[in-house]
Design an enzyme around this catalytic site. Structure first.
Site, PDB file in Angstrom:
ATOM      1  N   CYS A 140     -10.614 -30.533   3.214  1.00 44.12           N
ATOM      2  CA  CYS A 140     -10.413 -31.863   2.630  1.00 44.12           C
ATOM      3  C   CYS A 140     -10.581 -31.695   1.123  1.00 44.12           C
ATOM      4  O   CYS A 140     -10.418 -30.584   0.609  1.00 44.12           O
ATOM      5  CB  CYS A 140     -11.347 -32.907   3.236  1.00 44.12           C
ATOM      6  SG  CYS A 140     -13.112 -32.661   2.949  1.00 44.12           S
TER       7      CYS A 140
ATOM      8  N   GLY B  89     -16.676 -34.021   3.826  1.00 44.98           N
ATOM      9  CA  GLY B  89     -16.414 -35.054   4.837  1.00 44.98           C
ATOM     10  C   GLY B  89     -16.008 -34.465   6.171  1.00 44.98           C
ATOM     11  O   GLY B  89     -16.513 -34.883   7.229  1.00 44.98           O
TER      12      GLY B  89
ATOM     13  N   ASN C 224     -25.560 -18.538  11.775  1.00 45.40           N
ATOM     14  CA  ASN C 224     -25.519 -19.895  12.335  1.00 45.40           C
ATOM     15  C   ASN C 224     -24.548 -20.051  13.498  1.00 45.40           C
ATOM     16  O   ASN C 224     -24.474 -21.132  14.083  1.00 45.40           O
ATOM     17  CB  ASN C 224     -25.150 -20.899  11.235  1.00 45.40           C
ATOM     18  CG  ASN C 224     -25.924 -20.670   9.953  1.00 45.40           C
ATOM     19  OD1 ASN C 224     -25.361 -20.321   8.926  1.00 45.40           O
ATOM     20  ND2 ASN C 224     -27.231 -20.801  10.014  1.00 45.40           N
TER      21      ASN C 224
HETATM   22  C1  RB5 Z   1     -10.485 -38.432   0.473  1.00 47.01           C
HETATM   23  O1  RB5 Z   1     -10.586 -39.153   1.664  1.00 47.01           O
HETATM   24  C2  RB5 Z   1     -11.705 -37.543   0.257  1.00 47.01           C
HETATM   25  O2  RB5 Z   1     -12.851 -38.324   0.462  1.00 47.01           O
HETATM   26  C3  RB5 Z   1     -11.689 -36.353   1.231  1.00 47.01           C
HETATM   27  O3  RB5 Z   1     -10.612 -35.527   0.939  1.00 47.01           O
HETATM   28  C4  RB5 Z   1     -12.915 -35.495   1.220  1.00 47.01           C
HETATM   29  O4  RB5 Z   1     -13.181 -34.964  -0.019  1.00 47.01           O
HETATM   30  C5  RB5 Z   1     -14.092 -36.094   1.862  1.00 47.01           C
HETATM   31  O5  RB5 Z   1     -15.183 -35.523   1.945  1.00 47.01           O
END
Ligand code: RB5
Length: 159
Positions: free
Chosen positions: A65, A70, A99
């Site tokens: 991400c 996230g 882990n």
């Molecule tokens: C965008 O939703 C951003 O929050 C995502 O790419 C990420 O960095 C979340 O942890």
């Protein structure tokens, strides 16, 4: 190994790069999307990869991400899943060796494609040896306690 890969819109491009990179090795890649840089919610992607790991449809997962945070947080909500955000080769190796993390997560806004390939290679090139089994078992046991408690609470509230 069968490797699942998934990303949100922020991780889409890096996911495509890593997918190609892994496909050039002996591993097989299963792509859980996103399939474009159109906005998609990272928990949906993370849950799908985590579910595939827990159902043993894939052996390991790579999530991307913006930050790698996230998707790891979301994947870790899945019982039995250990997902680690890693942006260096040492941590990537240890995520597996110490882990037994079935998933690593990377942030496309944190790491460039060449370094990310090295991190992924470091993670895939090592195998869990069981040397830290006792500590991983402690995590698994704690999670089971919570799951058991939830089950008991749910049973109680349905009486
Ligand atoms: C965008 O939703 C951003 O929050 C995502 O790419 C990420 O960095 C979340 O942890």
């Amino acid at each position: 190994m069968k490797i699942g890969i998934g990303a949100d819109h922020n991780g889409y491009e890096l996911k495509e790069t890593l997918k190609k990179f892994i496909e050039e090795t002996d591993h097989e890649v299963v792509d859980f999307g996103a399939h474009s840089s159109d906005a998609v919610d990272y928990p949906d992607i993370a849950f799908n990869v985590a579910e595939a790991v827990s159902e043993k449809k894939i052996e390991r997962g790579i999530l991307v991400c913006g930050t790698g945070l996230g998707v790891a947080i979301a994947a870790n909500k899945y019982p039995g899943i250990r997902a680690a955000t890693t942006h260096d080769t040492y941590s990537a190796e240890r995520a597996q060796l110490s882990n037994n993390a079935q998933i690593i997560a990377l942030g496309a806004q944190v790491i460039g494609p060449e370094s990310a390939k090295k991190v992924v290679a470091a993670y895939l090139n090592v195998a869990w040896s069981g040397s830290s089994q006792r500590k991983v078992d402690q995590i698994v046991d704690k999670e089971s306690q919570f799951l058991d408690q939830n089950f008991k609470d749910a049973a109680k509230s349905s009486c």
